[in-house]
Design a protein around this motif. Structure first.
Motif, PDB file in Angstrom:
ATOM      1  N   ASN A  50       3.645   9.940   3.155  1.00 28.22           N
ATOM      2  CA  ASN A  50       3.686   9.304   1.836  1.00 28.22           C
ATOM      3  C   ASN A  50       3.076  10.228   0.777  1.00 28.22           C
ATOM      4  O   ASN A  50       1.915  10.605   0.897  1.00 28.22           O
ATOM      5  CB  ASN A  50       2.930   7.980   1.881  1.00 28.22           C
ATOM      6  CG  ASN A  50       3.248   7.110   0.690  1.00 28.22           C
ATOM      7  OD1 ASN A  50       3.482   7.617  -0.401  1.00 28.22           O
ATOM      8  ND2 ASN A  50       3.266   5.811   0.893  1.00 28.22           N
TER       9      ASN A  50
ATOM     10  N   ALA B 137       0.823  -1.208   0.000  1.00 23.92           N
ATOM     11  CA  ALA B 137       0.000   0.000   0.000  1.00 23.92           C
ATOM     12  C   ALA B 137       0.860   1.261   0.000  1.00 23.92           C
ATOM     13  O   ALA B 137       0.473   2.271  -0.568  1.00 23.92           O
ATOM     14  CB  ALA B 137      -0.927   0.003   1.208  1.00 23.92           C
ATOM     15  N   HIS B 138       2.021   1.218   0.629  1.00 25.90           N
ATOM     16  CA  HIS B 138       2.823   2.436   0.736  1.00 25.90           C
ATOM     17  C   HIS B 138       3.991   2.474  -0.235  1.00 25.90           C
ATOM     18  O   HIS B 138       4.314   3.518  -0.777  1.00 25.90           O
ATOM     19  CB  HIS B 138       3.354   2.605   2.166  1.00 25.90           C
ATOM     20  CG  HIS B 138       2.339   3.137   3.119  1.00 25.90           C
ATOM     21  ND1 HIS B 138       2.343   4.437   3.566  1.00 25.90           N
ATOM     22  CD2 HIS B 138       1.261   2.561   3.687  1.00 25.90           C
ATOM     23  CE1 HIS B 138       1.317   4.629   4.377  1.00 25.90           C
ATOM     24  NE2 HIS B 138       0.640   3.502   4.473  1.00 25.90           N
ATOM     25  N   ALA B 139       4.654   1.337  -0.430  1.00 21.71           N
ATOM     26  CA  ALA B 139       5.893   1.368  -1.214  1.00 21.71           C
ATOM     27  C   ALA B 139       5.637   1.146  -2.707  1.00 21.71           C
ATOM     28  O   ALA B 139       6.172   1.854  -3.543  1.00 21.71           O
ATOM     29  CB  ALA B 139       6.867   0.321  -0.687  1.00 21.71           C
TER      30      ALA B 139
ATOM     31  N   VAL C 116       2.027   9.821  -2.219  1.00 28.40           N
ATOM     32  CA  VAL C 116       0.995   9.373  -3.158  1.00 28.40           C
ATOM     33  C   VAL C 116      -0.279   8.890  -2.462  1.00 28.40           C
ATOM     34  O   VAL C 116      -1.183   8.403  -3.126  1.00 28.40           O
ATOM     35  CB  VAL C 116       1.522   8.268  -4.110  1.00 28.40           C
ATOM     36  CG1 VAL C 116       2.718   8.773  -4.900  1.00 28.40           C
ATOM     37  CG2 VAL C 116       1.859   7.014  -3.366  1.00 28.40           C
ATOM     38  N   LEU C 117      -0.340   9.033  -1.157  1.00 24.51           N
ATOM     39  CA  LEU C 117      -1.566   8.645  -0.454  1.00 24.51           C
ATOM     40  C   LEU C 117      -2.178   9.886   0.183  1.00 24.51           C
ATOM     41  O   LEU C 117      -1.465  10.770   0.658  1.00 24.51           O
ATOM     42  CB  LEU C 117      -1.260   7.612   0.635  1.00 24.51           C
ATOM     43  CG  LEU C 117      -0.642   6.299   0.163  1.00 24.51           C
ATOM     44  CD1 LEU C 117      -0.356   5.395   1.354  1.00 24.51           C
ATOM     45  CD2 LEU C 117      -1.558   5.580  -0.813  1.00 24.51           C
TER      46      LEU C 117
ATOM     47  N   LYS D 126      -6.313   8.925   4.101  1.00 25.17           N
ATOM     48  CA  LYS D 126      -5.938   7.517   4.043  1.00 25.17           C
ATOM     49  C   LYS D 126      -4.858   7.204   5.081  1.00 25.17           C
ATOM     50  O   LYS D 126      -4.905   6.185   5.774  1.00 25.17           O
ATOM     51  CB  LYS D 126      -5.436   7.201   2.624  1.00 25.17           C
ATOM     52  CG  LYS D 126      -4.707   5.900   2.466  1.00 25.17           C
ATOM     53  CD  LYS D 126      -5.645   4.751   2.255  1.00 25.17           C
ATOM     54  CE  LYS D 126      -4.873   3.467   2.036  1.00 25.17           C
ATOM     55  NZ  LYS D 126      -5.675   2.292   2.331  1.00 25.17           N
TER      56      LYS D 126
ATOM     57  N   LYS E 246       3.244   1.698  -4.858  1.00 30.62           N
ATOM     58  CA  LYS E 246       2.717   2.767  -5.712  1.00 30.62           C
ATOM     59  C   LYS E 246       3.829   3.756  -6.069  1.00 30.62           C
ATOM     60  O   LYS E 246       3.942   4.192  -7.213  1.00 30.62           O
ATOM     61  CB  LYS E 246       1.576   3.482  -4.986  1.00 30.62           C
ATOM     62  CG  LYS E 246       0.623   4.179  -5.933  1.00 30.62           C
ATOM     63  CD  LYS E 246      -0.589   4.719  -5.207  1.00 30.62           C
ATOM     64  CE  LYS E 246      -1.362   5.668  -6.082  1.00 30.62           C
ATOM     65  NZ  LYS E 246      -2.332   6.464  -5.355  1.00 30.62           N
TER      66      LYS E 246
ATOM     67  N   GLU F 120      -6.013   4.572   8.001  1.00 28.06           N
ATOM     68  CA  GLU F 120      -5.474   3.209   7.950  1.00 28.06           C
ATOM     69  C   GLU F 120      -5.015   2.767   9.336  1.00 28.06           C
ATOM     70  O   GLU F 120      -5.096   1.595   9.701  1.00 28.06           O
ATOM     71  CB  GLU F 120      -4.336   3.111   6.932  1.00 28.06           C
ATOM     72  CG  GLU F 120      -3.108   3.907   7.301  1.00 28.06           C
ATOM     73  CD  GLU F 120      -2.033   3.872   6.216  1.00 28.06           C
ATOM     74  OE1 GLU F 120      -2.259   3.276   5.158  1.00 28.06           O
ATOM     75  OE2 GLU F 120      -0.963   4.467   6.453  1.00 28.06           O
TER      76      GLU F 120
END
Lengths: 343, 330
Positions: free
Chosen positions: B107, A258-260, B109-110, B114, A262, B118
């Motif tokens: 992050n 989910a984090h790395a 891209v999130l 989110k 992408k 999470e």
């Protein structure tokens, strides 16, 4: 975003025009298509004149280009060589979807391509999928287990495979998976064509025949791609936001995917975007070695015969695909990375 | 008035095995944190502050890192001997950590929403909608206007200070009992630094959590912490209540640090004193006191033997052979 895509598409028009002019001029030096038209004997000069006229090769290059681009049904051409233009042209031109006829096979180029393109898409699509899935899996695994025995093994094998020419891998795979097993009386993979003529073109037959060409193509690309994926993933894994994600108590696997992933997939998307359009042209060497009736073989044969309309059509098709995929890549990139905005 | 013990770290040693050699990052440090207490950890960059914190949360990459020895008892359980799954239940939920650079710690891209939800979903078992509502509350709590709309925004759409607020909201989402703040204001403008400090102090009161504040800025410590640990080259060299440390520093390094600090209550014509020399390379296994080469009180024993961290006054510990008040050995 819509406006951006529209602008890029508009920009593509002059670009493709210039590409087509350059290609068309280059086609003039591809060879003499008339030389081989009468088979083994040299073409007689009387026939040459007639053929030249009939195929429109007697016209100046500029006129030939105009006919190729917009067709010649708006004017008359001189077919019998009496200096009078009495026959109405029949070509519609590329802009109206008429890619011309093959000089050699006399069939419409569109039909030739339509016959071959699905085969190539099948082969190359499968190959690309295998490479992608394999490279992502190998790359992630190597990155997570950096400097493990597995990682070192993958690195070693990758370098060996990456440095091998495709014809060597293709022949090697034939030798090891077809020739030898057959000698030993074991089941073996077919090495030529898409299906056994007596069995017919069935799905299992085609899959069975695809194994060796896909394997040969994949091994080389897999080596390169998985390296990219590994280094990209390693870079991402050392970022602060991954440490943050871990400090939040998220599961390893979740952090990874989910984090790395992408973030790590961004450079790979660019790579794929550059790779995909060239797949349309087929794999010239591999298709030839494995007798796969695809675009690569069509291209190779057409170049050998100096069959300019076919060569021109394939090259233009790839050019258009490159342009389209570039735009598509940018769109996907913006979707993956919210920091990127096109104005 | 001793409050219950929350975290008891003893003899923690962390090393990194690099191609250049072994880095002795943390060399046997021990400290205790009580409920609701704020502890400051002060030292120069690279003295092992962050590594010592990341070690107890299992955030050190192993290899190249190695936790050679030590225990870190949190509520009667040793963090250093927990499985990865057990640690996941502690991280973020019991012990949270905020980091130095809010630009790179979220992050890209999130969405912010989110990244907060999470956590709530994982630790509090919330449903997505419920978690989103809670995330809005959290963002409002740390002072982010128009919070509901901003859930869908990405980190780059926030300013540095706002990003650090997001980070704080995120790490406090599960109301941890310990917050480790790893220089959370270092990368921010001075005015924003003060805002973030005030915010953290306010939230500390509201949540009632204990805190370990890592900084290289002694000035920050004064208004924030109850106790201070001074670290040098992977050792704790002095530990005292904050007032004692500022008024009665006993370790030569602390004295030198304070002399290098500008103070409003000091005469203008006195120049700030810099500490001569440079911190030692952590690539050499420490023999003797690591500060000895730069120390103005140095005696022969300092070169050969590392002094243990010993109580010299009530609640005041130093690791030094010298009595700086009288001169000569203690």
């Amino acid at each position: 975003m819509g406006r951006y895509v529209a602008r890029r598409l508009l920009q593509a028009v002059p670009l493709l025009f210039i590409i087509s002019v350059i290609l068309f001029v280059l086609m003039q030096s591809i060879g003499d298509p008339l030389a081989t038209m009468s088979g083994r004997r040299p073409t007689r000069s009387a026939d040459r004149e007639r053929l030249k006229r009939q195929l429109g090769l007697d016209q100046p290059v500029l006129m030939q280009y105009v006919y190729w681009l917009v067709g010649n049904d708006w004017t008359s051409i001189d077919l019998d060589g009496d200096g009078v233009r009495e026959t109405r042209g029949e070509r519609k031109g590329v802009l109206r979807g008429d890619l011309g006829r093959s000089l050699k096979k006399r069939q419409p180029v569109l039909d030739l391509i339509g016959e071959r393109l699905p085969n190539t898409l099948l082969l190359m699509g499968t190959y690309e999928m295998v490479v992608l899935v394999g490279a992502v899996a190998l790359g992630i695994y190597s990155a997570v287990r950096q400097y493990s025995i597995f990682d070192h093994a993958v690195t070693g094998v990758s370098f060996v495979l990456y440095s091998m020419p495709i014809f060597f891998i293709a022949l090697l795979s034939m030798y090891l998976l077809a020739v030898k097993p057959k000698q030993w009386g074991l089941p073996y993979f077919p090495t030529v064509g898409m299906f056994e003529p007596e069995a017919g073109k069935t799905v299992p037959q085609v899959i069975w025949h695809m194994v060796l060409p896909v394997l040969s193509l994949s091994l080389i690309s897999l080596a390169g791609y998985s390296r990219y994926m590994r280094s990209s993933m390693l870079e991402v894994l050392s970022q602060d936001y991954i440490r943050t994600a871990k400090s939040k108590g998220l599961e390893r696997r979740y952090v990874l995917f989910a984090h790395a992933l992408k973030n790590a997939s961004l450079p790979i998307v660019t790579l794929i975007g550059l790779d995909l359009p060239t797949l349309l042209g087929g794999a010239i060497v591999t298709e030839r070695i494995f007798g796969w009736p695809g675009m690569g073989r069509l291209f190779f044969d057409s170049v050998s015969d100096a069959d300019t309309p076919v060569v021109m059509a394939i090259l233009m098709m790839v050019s258009v695909a490159v342009v389209v995929f570039q735009i598509l890549t940018d769109v996907i990139y913006a979707w993956l990375d919210p920091r990127i905005r096109y104005e | 008035m001793e409050r219950p013990l929350l975290l008891d770290v003893a003899d923690l040693q962390t090393r990194f095995h690099t191609p250049e050699g072994t880095v002795y990052a943390v060399n046997g440090i021990s400290y205790r944190l009580h409920e609701g207490e704020t502890l400051a950890m002060v030292g120069e960059s690279g003295c092992g502050k962050s590594v010592s914190m990341m070690s107890i949360l299992g955030l050190i990459p192993i290899p190249p890192g190695e936790i050679v020895s030590g225990t870190a008892r949190y509520r009667d359980r040793d963090l250093l001997r927990m499985s990865e799954e057990e640690l996941e239940q502690v991280r973020g939920k019991e012990i949270a950590m905020i980091f130095q650079d809010p630009m790179t710690s979220l992050n890209p891209v999130l969405t912010v929403g989110k990244q907060i939800t999470e956590m709530l979903q994982k630790h509090m078992g919330m449903k997505p909608a419920e978690a989103a509502d809670r995330a809005v509350q959290l963002l409002e709590w740390v002072g982010i206007p128009d919070a509901r709309r901003r859930l869908a925004d990405y980190p780059h759409q926030f300013s540095g200070g706002m990003r650090q607020r997001v980070m704080i909201a995120m790490q406090l989402a599960c109301t941890p009992s310990i917050l480790i703040a790893d220089e959370p204001t270092t990368a921010l403008d001075v005015t924003i630094q003060a805002q973030i400090m005030d915010l953290v102090i306010r939230l500390r009161e509201e949540v009632g959590m204990a805190m370990i504040w890592i900084t290289h800025n002694l000035g920050v410590v004064a208004g924030l912490a109850e106790r201070v640990m001074v670290m040098y080259a992977g050792f704790i060299v002095e530990e005292a209540n904050v007032d004692d440390l500022f008024q009665d520093p006993r370790h030569p390094y602390t004295i030198a640090l304070l002399a290098a600090l500008p103070r409003v209550d000091r005469r203008r014509d006195r120049r700030l004193k810099s500490i001569p020399g440079a911190p030692p390379s952590l690539l050499v296994k420490p023999r003797g006191c690591p500060f000895a080469p730069r120390c103005e009180f140095v005696i022969a024993r300092c070169q050969s033997e590392m002094p243990p961290l010993e109580l010299i006054a009530p609640r005041h510990k130093i690791a030094c052979w010298v009595d700086v008040l009288r001169g000569g050995s203690r």
